[in-house]
Scaffold this motif. Structure first.
Motif, mmCIF file in Angstrom:
data_model
loop_
_atom_site.group_PDB
_atom_site.id
_atom_site.type_symbol
_atom_site.label_atom_id
_atom_site.label_comp_id
_atom_site.label_asym_id
_atom_site.label_seq_id
_atom_site.Cartn_x
_atom_site.Cartn_y
_atom_site.Cartn_z
ATOM 1 N N ASN A 197 39.086 -64.237 63.617
ATOM 2 C CA ASN A 197 38.081 -64.801 64.535
ATOM 3 C C ASN A 197 37.930 -66.295 64.285
ATOM 4 O O ASN A 197 37.903 -67.092 65.223
ATOM 5 C CB ASN A 197 36.721 -64.132 64.317
ATOM 6 C CG ASN A 197 36.569 -62.886 65.173
ATOM 7 O OD1 ASN A 197 37.411 -62.614 66.025
ATOM 8 N ND2 ASN A 197 35.512 -62.128 64.928
ATOM 9 N N ASP A 225 34.084 -71.752 59.270
ATOM 10 C CA ASP A 225 35.020 -72.509 60.114
ATOM 11 C C ASP A 225 34.309 -73.695 60.736
ATOM 12 O O ASP A 225 33.088 -73.816 60.654
ATOM 13 C CB ASP A 225 35.638 -71.589 61.187
ATOM 14 C CG ASP A 225 34.635 -71.071 62.177
ATOM 15 O OD1 ASP A 225 33.905 -71.876 62.762
ATOM 16 O OD2 ASP A 225 34.549 -69.812 62.363
ATOM 17 N N GLN A 259 31.741 -59.957 73.955
ATOM 18 C CA GLN A 259 32.501 -61.197 73.757
ATOM 19 C C GLN A 259 31.694 -62.302 74.398
ATOM 20 O O GLN A 259 31.211 -62.152 75.518
ATOM 21 C CB GLN A 259 33.864 -61.076 74.423
ATOM 22 C CG GLN A 259 34.722 -60.043 73.721
ATOM 23 C CD GLN A 259 36.070 -59.882 74.365
ATOM 24 O OE1 GLN A 259 36.180 -59.811 75.585
ATOM 25 N NE2 GLN A 259 37.098 -59.812 73.539
ATOM 26 N N THR A 310 39.287 -57.677 71.543
ATOM 27 C CA THR A 310 38.779 -56.396 72.063
ATOM 28 C C THR A 310 37.256 -56.358 72.090
ATOM 29 O O THR A 310 36.670 -55.473 72.697
ATOM 30 C CB THR A 310 39.259 -55.239 71.172
ATOM 31 O OG1 THR A 310 38.773 -55.467 69.862
ATOM 32 C CG2 THR A 310 40.754 -55.128 71.178
ATOM 33 N N GLY A 311 36.622 -57.305 71.430
ATOM 34 C CA GLY A 311 35.161 -57.274 71.348
ATOM 35 C C GLY A 311 34.689 -56.216 70.381
ATOM 36 O O GLY A 311 33.510 -55.858 70.345
#
Ligand code: ADP
Length: 734
Positions: free
Chosen positions: A490, A522, A541, A552-553
């Protein structure tokens, strides 16, 4: 002979008569009334014996028919008779009974008479003025109720005399004033002696001797005229007292003498009278006893009546309570039965619903597992063939279409895997396993596997692991990797030209437990505060841009649930454009002994130059092709058969080093085939190569005699590691 000052009995009968006549025309009562009247008459004629006998008879019958007026009248006559015998206590006793019954009636005339008689007795015979005056006042009250001024005047005269007797002239004057105002109209000859005398007493008291003399002389004159000897004697006495006070001793002496003379006469007459009734008194005793007996019987009857009344009331109450109880019981019972019935129905409904829910849940699990199996099988083919194409035609490796195909297939695969995973967690089917691993190595491997993503977005990844963290920890390595993999991927997806730093620190150590903190930071797009809770939900999402990435959430949702299994919570710090930090802490066990064991058991080198023979049992043509290619690429000699029967057949003639067995095959499935192979005492290691989920089949696989399970599409290195280990073990044992 008549000691009472004002004789009242003459009026008794007439008022009684009028009252009863008005009340009842009843024959019995009329005859009783006659008798009561006759008793009064006898009394007036001084025939006391007859008066008493008749009163007793009336009283007996009146008590039986419970006629309060007649009872009171009878008692009053009896009281009067006793008064005549100078039995004042007895007389008071009967007057009181008369009053008790008279008070039960509305007959004011009767109440007046009894009260007046009691007043006479208390004041002038017993000297109890307070009590007497109370009765006189009640008598006046009743006489006023029926507006009988004659009665009021009579009692007022008595009251005046009573007050003067006890020298309360102030109170006495109030009643004297009334007498003076009304005597002319309501007075009588019989009362005139006393009337004149009380006026004389008052005038004498205020020192108006002249006026007093006139009153006394008039009283004496009238007394002789109407033969009221008793009253005359008192008039002489009072007159004498005044003359004495005036110093007129001679005249005073004459009047005192007169007083004594009359008194003596009365006394002698009284004596004669008493002697005449002496015999009667003996009979009276008997009579009194009878009367008491009647009263006792009456009382006993009353008591019995009261008792039976109480018993009846109690019985009614008990009956009522019992009825209420029975009613409540019946109601409760029927209510209970109704509730029970409803509960049974509800229970049955619930059972049915539960069964349905269980069925639905089972169906859902079944559905998810079937769908995943069905999807994984062709995906294995797609991915395998794509790889084969890239391998065989190197030019195609640069083809956009081919890489899109590969990407799509991988995406589809990760979606299937994620759904399967989340389904398993939700059904509490995930149990954490214990494996020994090195945290640094594991994260490092993940970073490496995601290098493609890092390069794409031009990100740098930093990994900092606290040196205090033990070399080897014990925990569920696979689930841990999954968490890190999701978070790091992610971070890489949502960051461009940035830095992803992974910090791992030992937060605290409690015995064998190491609380290890992880921070994945991040410098990417960040997450808006409003979205921060939502993103942990399934299929959520935020700000998705299809051209940028495909997800895919489900990633964060799986992370959160997996961390729960570790007994941990994930926290998030982020702001739009400021990057994101995900943090959590996992307790990992560290066991030096276990670590040492593990290190000692690591095989130094499993690779060998030997070429092994592998039998692939697989019905799907494409998958046959893919697996065969993979095997041959890794220098295995590969033989492929379409089904279990063929496998059994070839095993009769050929020896293999290892068998890769598909599970879902027509005719004979993988488990059955394995069982038959084992029944033939063939111990060649068998690996189930299947699109089924491992947990779902592991039990049956082991019981059928399989040695390991590898899920398609598989990680090749994983498969070959498993194959070589099994071959090595088989050869060593053999
Ligand atoms: P996906 O498969 O879409 O990544 P996830 O459940 O892993 O599903 O994440 C849900 C959403 O959370 C993502 O669509 C994204 O909007 C947001 N998200 C997750 N991680 C980050 C991150 N490091 N930076 C910014 N947004 C993120």
């Amino acid at each position: 002979m008549f000691p009472n000052r004002v004789v009242l009995f003459f009026v008794l009968f007439f008022s009684l008569n009028s009252f009863l006549t008005a009340q009842n025309a009843d024959f019995v009562r009329n005859s009783l009334l006659q008798k009561s009247r006759q008793a009064t008459k006898y009394f007036r004629e001084q025939d006391f014996e007859k008066s008493l006998l008749l009163s007793r008879e009336v009283l007996k019958k009146a008590l039986l028919i419970n006629d309060s007026v007649l009872i009171a009248a009878s008692y009053n006559t009896i009281g009067s008779n006793y008064n005549e015998f100078s039995e004042f206590d007895k007389s008071i006793e009967y007057y009181k009974k008369a009053l008790f019954y008279a008070n039960k009636t509305t007959n004011d005339s009767l109440k007046f008479k009894v009260n007046n008689n009691l007043g006479n007795l208390y004041c002038f015979e017993k000297g109890q003025y307070e009590l007497g005056i109370k009765h006189y006042k009640k008598a006046i009250f009743h006489s006023q109720n029926i507006s009988n001024h004659t009665y009021t005047l009579l009692t007022s005269l008595n009251l005046t005399w009573a007050y003067f007797d006890k020298s309360n002239f102030e109170e006495g004057l109030l009643f004297l004033n009334y007498c003076n105002a009304n005597f002319k109209e309501y007075g009588s000859d019989a009362l005139s002696v006393v009337y004149q005398m009380v006026n004389g007493i008052y005038s004498s008291h205020i020192g108006d001797y002249k006026k007093a003399r006139v009153f006394f002389e008039k009283a004496i004159l009238l007394g002789y005229k109407y033969n009221e000897l008793n009253d005359v004697s008192y008039a002489h006495n009072e007159f004498s007292k005044m003359l004495f006070r005036m110093g007129n001793y001679k005249e005073a002496y004459i009047h005192l003498n007169k007083f004594n003379e009359i008194k003596d006469k009365i006394y002698n007459e009284d004596k004669l009278f008493k002697a005449s009734i002496a015999g009667l008194n003996l009979e009276l005793d008997e009579y009194k006893r009878e009367l008491t007996k009647i009263e006792l019987i009456k009382e006993a009857q009353n008591q019995n009546l009261r008792k039976s009344k109480i018993i009846v009331i109690l019985f009614v109450i008990v009956l009522f309570v019992l009825l209420m109880l029975i009613f409540t019981l019946i109601r409760n019972n029927s209510f209970k039965r109704k509730v029970n019935r409803e509960l049974t129905i509800a229970n049955n409904d619930l059972l049915l619903a539960k069964e349905k829910a269980e069925e639905a849940s089972q169906m859902k699990s079944q559905f998810v597992s079937t769908i995943s199996h069905e999807l994984r099988t062709p995906l294995y083919g797609v991915i395998g063939i794509t790889n084969m194409l890239i391998d065989e035609y190197k030019d195609l490796s640069k083809s956009q279409h081919l890489s899109s195909l590969k990407f799509s297939a991988r995406y589809l695969l990760s979606l299937v895997n994620d759904i399967l995973q989340i389904n398993k967690i939700e059904e509490n089917r995930v149990v954490l396993e214990s494996m020994t691993f090195n945290i640094y190595d594991e994260i490092e491997m993940i970073i490496r596997s995601l290098s493609f993503l890092s390069q794409n977005n031009k990100n740098k990844v930093e990994l900092l692991v606290d040196p205090k963290i033990p070399e080897y920890v014990i925990g569920d390595k696979l689930r841990f990797s999954q968490i890190i993999m999701n978070l790091v991927s992610n971070a890489l997806k949502f960051t461009k030209n940035g830095i992803i730093s992974i910090h791992v620190v030992l937060e605290k150590k409690e015995g064998k437990i190491n609380h290890i903190g992880f921070k994945i930071k991040d410098t990417g797009v960040g997450i808006a505060a409003v979205d921060q809770d939502k993103i942990f939900d399934k299929f959520v999402q935020v700000g998705r841009n299809d051209t940028d990435y495909q997800g895919t959430g489900l990633g964060l949702s799986i992370v959160k649930r997996l961390l729960h299994l570790f007994g941990s919570e994930i926290t998030l710090e982020s702001a739009i454009g400021q990057g994101t930090i995900f943090s959590f802490s996992i307790p990992f066990e560290s066991d030096l002994d276990k670590t040492n064991d593990l290190i000692n058991n690591i095989r130094v080198d499993l690779s060998t130059s030997q070429i092994f023979k592998v039998l692939v049992v697989e019905d799907n043509r494409i998958n046959q092709l893919v697996t065969k290619k993979i095997m041959e690429k890794n220098l295995y000699k590969c033989c492929v058969v379409d089904d279990g029967y063929e496998a059994l057949k070839i095993l009769e003639t050929e020896i293999f080093d290892i068998i890769l067995m598909d599970i879902n095959m027509p005719l004979l499935n993988g488990f059955e085939t394995t069982r038959l192979i084992r029944n033939k005492n063939i111990s060649t290691p068998i690996i189930a190569l299947t699109a089924f989920d491992k947990e779902e089949i592991s039990e049956e696989a082991i019981s059928a005699g399989m040695n390991d399970i590898i899920i398609k599409p598989f990680d090749q290195s994983k498969l070959f590691k498993a194959m070589s280990t099994l071959i090595y073990d088989a050869k060593n044992v053999g």
